[in-house]
Scaffold this motif. Sequence first.
Motif, PDB file in Angstrom:
ATOM      1  N   VAL A   1      78.291  20.844  17.950  1.00 48.22           N
ATOM      2  CA  VAL A   1      78.285  22.027  18.800  1.00 48.22           C
ATOM      3  C   VAL A   1      78.349  23.259  17.911  1.00 48.22           C
ATOM      4  N   VAL A   2      77.327  24.101  17.986  1.00 46.12           N
ATOM      5  CA  VAL A   2      77.227  25.287  17.134  1.00 46.12           C
ATOM      6  C   VAL A   2      77.319  26.534  17.996  1.00 46.12           C
ATOM      7  N   LEU A   3      78.254  27.413  17.684  1.00 47.68           N
ATOM      8  CA  LEU A   3      78.442  28.642  18.450  1.00 47.68           C
ATOM      9  C   LEU A   3      77.559  29.745  17.891  1.00 47.68           C
ATOM     10  N   ASN A   4      76.670  30.240  18.731  1.00 46.90           N
ATOM     11  CA  ASN A   4      75.800  31.353  18.352  1.00 46.90           C
ATOM     12  C   ASN A   4      76.470  32.652  18.773  1.00 46.90           C
ATOM     13  N   ASP A   5      76.979  33.371  17.802  1.00 43.86           N
ATOM     14  CA  ASP A   5      77.781  34.557  18.081  1.00 43.86           C
ATOM     15  C   ASP A   5      76.997  35.626  18.824  1.00 43.86           C
ATOM     16  N   ARG A   6      75.850  35.994  18.295  1.00 43.11           N
ATOM     17  CA  ARG A   6      75.108  37.122  18.842  1.00 43.11           C
ATOM     18  C   ARG A   6      74.494  36.822  20.208  1.00 43.11           C
ATOM     19  N   SER A   7      74.027  35.595  20.406  1.00 46.96           N
ATOM     20  CA  SER A   7      73.374  35.255  21.674  1.00 46.96           C
ATOM     21  C   SER A   7      74.338  34.657  22.701  1.00 46.96           C
ATOM     22  N   GLU A   8      75.625  34.570  22.344  1.00 48.18           N
ATOM     23  CA  GLU A   8      76.662  34.101  23.275  1.00 48.18           C
ATOM     24  C   GLU A   8      76.264  32.762  23.903  1.00 48.18           C
ATOM     25  N   SER A   9      76.013  31.807  23.028  1.00 49.62           N
ATOM     26  CA  SER A   9      75.593  30.494  23.495  1.00 49.62           C
ATOM     27  C   SER A   9      76.080  29.428  22.525  1.00 49.62           C
ATOM     28  N   ALA A  10      75.916  28.164  22.937  1.00 48.81           N
ATOM     29  CA  ALA A  10      76.245  27.030  22.089  1.00 48.81           C
ATOM     30  C   ALA A  10      75.026  26.136  21.979  1.00 48.81           C
ATOM     31  N   ALA A  11      74.589  25.866  20.755  1.00 48.08           N
ATOM     32  CA  ALA A  11      73.488  24.934  20.525  1.00 48.08           C
ATOM     33  C   ALA A  11      74.067  23.538  20.355  1.00 48.08           C
ATOM     34  N   LEU A  12      73.507  22.564  21.065  1.00 53.40           N
ATOM     35  CA  LEU A  12      73.951  21.181  20.982  1.00 53.40           C
ATOM     36  C   LEU A  12      72.941  20.396  20.158  1.00 53.40           C
ATOM     37  N   ILE A  13      73.428  19.791  19.079  1.00 54.49           N
ATOM     38  CA  ILE A  13      72.560  19.046  18.160  1.00 54.49           C
ATOM     39  C   ILE A  13      72.942  17.573  18.181  1.00 54.49           C
ATOM     40  N   ASP A  14      71.959  16.705  18.428  1.00 52.39           N
ATOM     41  CA  ASP A  14      72.164  15.265  18.361  1.00 52.39           C
ATOM     42  C   ASP A  14      72.124  14.857  16.891  1.00 52.39           C
ATOM     43  N   THR A  15      73.269  14.420  16.347  1.00 44.18           N
ATOM     44  CA  THR A  15      73.322  14.114  14.917  1.00 44.18           C
ATOM     45  C   THR A  15      72.616  12.803  14.571  1.00 44.18           C
ATOM     46  N   THR A  16      72.324  11.970  15.561  1.00 44.96           N
ATOM     47  CA  THR A  16      71.595  10.734  15.277  1.00 44.96           C
ATOM     48  C   THR A  16      70.114  11.000  15.025  1.00 44.96           C
ATOM     49  N   THR A  17      69.576  12.030  15.683  1.00 47.53           N
ATOM     50  CA  THR A  17      68.166  12.391  15.498  1.00 47.53           C
ATOM     51  C   THR A  17      68.003  13.664  14.686  1.00 47.53           C
ATOM     52  N   GLU A  18      69.111  14.385  14.481  1.00 46.08           N
ATOM     53  CA  GLU A  18      69.112  15.659  13.764  1.00 46.08           C
ATOM     54  C   GLU A  18      68.178  16.665  14.425  1.00 46.08           C
ATOM     55  N   ARG A  19      68.303  16.740  15.748  1.00 49.46           N
ATOM     56  CA  ARG A  19      67.511  17.686  16.525  1.00 49.46           C
ATOM     57  C   ARG A  19      68.379  18.403  17.549  1.00 49.46           C
ATOM     58  N   ALA A  20      68.062  19.677  17.810  1.00 51.52           N
ATOM     59  CA  ALA A  20      68.735  20.416  18.875  1.00 51.52           C
ATOM     60  C   ALA A  20      68.228  19.895  20.219  1.00 51.52           C
ATOM     61  N   VAL A  21      69.164  19.562  21.113  1.00 53.12           N
ATOM     62  CA  VAL A  21      68.775  18.980  22.399  1.00 53.12           C
ATOM     63  C   VAL A  21      69.038  19.917  23.573  1.00 53.12           C
ATOM     64  N   ALA A  22      69.833  20.961  23.380  1.00 51.14           N
ATOM     65  CA  ALA A  22      70.119  21.891  24.480  1.00 51.14           C
ATOM     66  C   ALA A  22      70.779  23.142  23.935  1.00 51.14           C
ATOM     67  N   THR A  23      70.672  24.220  24.719  1.00 49.16           N
ATOM     68  CA  THR A  23      71.410  25.453  24.467  1.00 49.16           C
ATOM     69  C   THR A  23      72.159  25.813  25.733  1.00 49.16           C
ATOM     70  N   VAL A  24      73.472  25.963  25.610  1.00 55.86           N
ATOM     71  CA  VAL A  24      74.330  26.228  26.762  1.00 55.86           C
ATOM     72  C   VAL A  24      74.815  27.671  26.703  1.00 55.86           C
ATOM     73  N   ALA A  25      74.568  28.436  27.756  1.00 57.99           N
ATOM     74  CA  ALA A  25      75.033  29.826  27.815  1.00 57.99           C
ATOM     75  C   ALA A  25      76.546  29.863  27.977  1.00 57.99           C
ATOM     76  N   LEU A  26      77.182  30.790  27.276  1.00 55.11           N
ATOM     77  CA  LEU A  26      78.635  30.957  27.346  1.00 55.11           C
ATOM     78  C   LEU A  26      78.966  32.282  28.032  1.00 55.11           C
ATOM     79  N   PRO A  27      80.186  32.412  28.590  1.00 55.52           N
ATOM     80  CA  PRO A  27      80.525  33.613  29.361  1.00 55.52           C
ATOM     81  C   PRO A  27      80.922  34.822  28.520  1.00 55.52           C
ATOM     82  N   GLY A  28      80.738  34.760  27.224  1.00 56.51           N
ATOM     83  CA  GLY A  28      81.090  35.874  26.352  1.00 56.51           C
ATOM     84  C   GLY A  28      80.903  35.468  24.910  1.00 56.51           C
TER      85      GLY A  28
END
Length: 354
Positions: free
Chosen positions: A148-175
């Motif tokens: 789970v990677v927190l994107n400070d500027r875009s106020e989101s979290a990138a979810l990366i599947d470590t078995t495939t080493e690919r980003a699978v989703a971006t989740v918007a955060l409330p701040g």
Amino acid sequence: MCLLFARKSSRIVYPLAFLIFAMLPVAPLLMRAGAPASFSIIQRWHVGGNGAWNRLTADPVNHRLYVTRGDRIVVVNTATGKQAGEVGGAKSIRTVCLSPNGQTGYFTDAGSGSVRVFDRGTLRLGASIPTGADPDAAVLDAGTNTLVVLNDRSESAALIDTTTERAVATVALPGRPASAVSDGQGVTFVTINDSAEIARIDLRNRKVLGTWPIPGCSGASGLANDATEHRVYAVCENNRLFALDARNGQTLTSVELPDGTREVAFDPTRKLLFAASGGGTLKIFETGHSSRRLAALQTVKTMAGARTMAVDSSTGQVYLDTAEFGLRTGETSEELRFRPTPVPGSFVVLVVAD
């Protein structure tokens, strides 16, 4: 394993307060179950090198410490205190995370908007995984193999599947996110700095479950957790540490911290909580197994600026990093002239143990 810190406005800077607080007397040692706590600085590793620093990550499996130094990671052998190598090829490294297999590491590179994979044995770089704007703090959930990677500027979290080493989703955060911890079973907790609350991400369904406000908190920052006892510990910029029930968000207790504390770390083996202050102190609390209280054990005097840390739960050692500070001697503005500046080559890692 990841060492987490605060959002951009709370990253490593060198205010005059560091020097002031370093000269203040440290509170006397408190008692632990009738016996004095005995933590102290047992070693000082003079790593040296130029550049700022961000976070530390301990690697108990390989007996290493990963020290972020801007465009590189300095790797220190924790058995000797000597540098074992470097990981380069980046622009602005913020956080190092380690997989449970003992072989793979990940780091966020805010300068390239990506996560880089590296081999912990050879220190060679692997895949580059795009995340989003300004990736900063991160945590790896072993139960779902999700980084789970927190994107400070875009106020989101990138979810990366470590078995495939690919980003699978971006989740918007409330701040603006600050720090994150995982329960190891598919739920990640994230402090939201500007709204002083904790957001919970369901990693399996890739969505935010909801948020928990932290009454009395201003500027939610560092975060730690005790997954066994279902406790989450949040540091706030108004110098308070809050313990919350990780099942329902209920505030269990809170204590005051020294000014300039932004980070907290937990040792699950010894049930100890550590809070590092840039003023040059390390406060140690005993959390207990079922108690709601936080029992203050000791305040250790460290060094000005030593507010980033990592805990090695296999040895009980706590690592902090900082440098000596002085005034600028070259031609510069009056404002910068009197701003404390790291003395070249003085970067050091402090080893604190009982």
